[in-house]
Write a protein that holds these residues in place. Structure first.
Motif, PDB file in Angstrom:
ATOM      1  N   LYS A  65     -29.945  11.060 -29.016  1.00 41.18           N
ATOM      2  CA  LYS A  65     -29.739  10.865 -30.631  1.00 41.18           C
ATOM      3  C   LYS A  65     -29.083   9.423 -30.641  1.00 41.18           C
ATOM      4  N   ALA A  79     -31.548   6.656 -30.147  1.00 38.65           N
ATOM      5  CA  ALA A  79     -32.406   6.299 -31.222  1.00 38.65           C
ATOM      6  C   ALA A  79     -31.341   5.559 -32.442  1.00 38.65           C
ATOM      7  N   ALA A  80     -30.319   6.048 -32.725  1.00 39.11           N
ATOM      8  CA  ALA A  80     -29.390   5.410 -33.783  1.00 39.11           C
ATOM      9  C   ALA A  80     -29.408   3.641 -33.389  1.00 39.11           C
ATOM     10  N   VAL A 136     -31.406   1.968 -31.515  1.00 36.98           N
ATOM     11  CA  VAL A 136     -32.501   1.460 -31.847  1.00 36.98           C
ATOM     12  C   VAL A 136     -32.854   1.123 -33.280  1.00 36.98           C
ATOM     13  N   GLU A 137     -32.635   1.989 -34.255  1.00 43.93           N
ATOM     14  CA  GLU A 137     -32.830   2.059 -35.739  1.00 43.93           C
ATOM     15  C   GLU A 137     -31.953   0.869 -36.170  1.00 43.93           C
ATOM     16  N   GLU A 138     -30.610   0.649 -35.627  1.00 46.30           N
ATOM     17  CA  GLU A 138     -29.876  -0.324 -35.877  1.00 46.30           C
ATOM     18  C   GLU A 138     -30.272  -1.745 -35.803  1.00 46.30           C
ATOM     19  N   GLU A 141     -33.291  -2.920 -34.519  1.00 42.56           N
ATOM     20  CA  GLU A 141     -34.634  -3.063 -34.682  1.00 42.56           C
ATOM     21  C   GLU A 141     -35.322  -4.032 -33.630  1.00 42.56           C
ATOM     22  N   ARG A 148     -38.666   9.639 -29.133  1.00 44.49           N
ATOM     23  CA  ARG A 148     -37.921   9.489 -30.186  1.00 44.49           C
ATOM     24  C   ARG A 148     -37.784   8.150 -30.954  1.00 44.49           C
ATOM     25  N   VAL A 149     -37.922   7.050 -30.396  1.00 50.11           N
ATOM     26  CA  VAL A 149     -37.934   5.712 -31.259  1.00 50.11           C
ATOM     27  C   VAL A 149     -39.353   5.170 -31.343  1.00 50.11           C
TER      28      VAL A 149
END
Length: 154
Positions: free
Chosen positions: A44, A47-48, A50-52, A54, A87-88
């Motif tokens: 989790k 994944a955060a 990776v989102e942050e 990019e 997840r990513v």
């Protein structure tokens, strides 16, 4: 050399080191250490990250023996990387050889005066930096993405 930020992950039993690079793929820097004992929580958090950040891809260090063989630790990392890839997605995840990265990172930290007690919290980040720098150099020299792609299983 493809343009874009990358994230590198050094998976350990207790801790997971994370590093990132600039969009030109020149310099890898430490990001954070994620606790590794709770795998769902680690996924989790990653994944955060990776989102942050990019990134154009995530590289995960694959532990092999000096002879190149894969043992139980490599199997564990492959499983971890498959779940992370799920997840990513659509960000690709790649496995890259990480032989000797933790040793190299620990030696570098010692040489810079970081004590082993203090260093435990950053050695995993430093190993992720070494993994990422190696992956970047491999791509720079070969012109191809480093390592092997992790298939996303839904």
């Amino acid at each position: 050399m493809r343009r874009g930020r990358r994230i590198a992950i050094d998976v350990g039993d207790a801790r997971i080191g994370v590093a990132s690079c600039d969009p030109d793929g020149i310099l890898a820097t430490p990001v954070e250490t994620v606790p590794g004992r709770d795998i769902p929580a680690a996924h989790k958090r990653l994944a955060a990250v990776v989102e942050e950040y990019e990134p154009i891809e995530v590289v995960v260090g694959l532990p092999r023996s000096l002879s190149g063989r894969e043992g139980p630790a490599a199997a564990k990392v492959r499983t971890f990387a498959r779940e992370l890839a799920r997840r990513v997605a659509p960000v690709p995840v790649r496995l890259v050889d990480e032989r000797m990265t933790t040793v190299t990172a620990a030696q570098g930290l010692r040489a810079s005066g970081v004590t082993s007690k203090k260093g435990r919290s950053v050695v995993d980040q430093a190993a992720a930096v070494v993994i990422l720098q190696s992956a970047l150099e491999t791509e720079r020299v070969s012109g191809r993405a480093p390592g092997e792609a992790v298939e996303v299983v839904i």
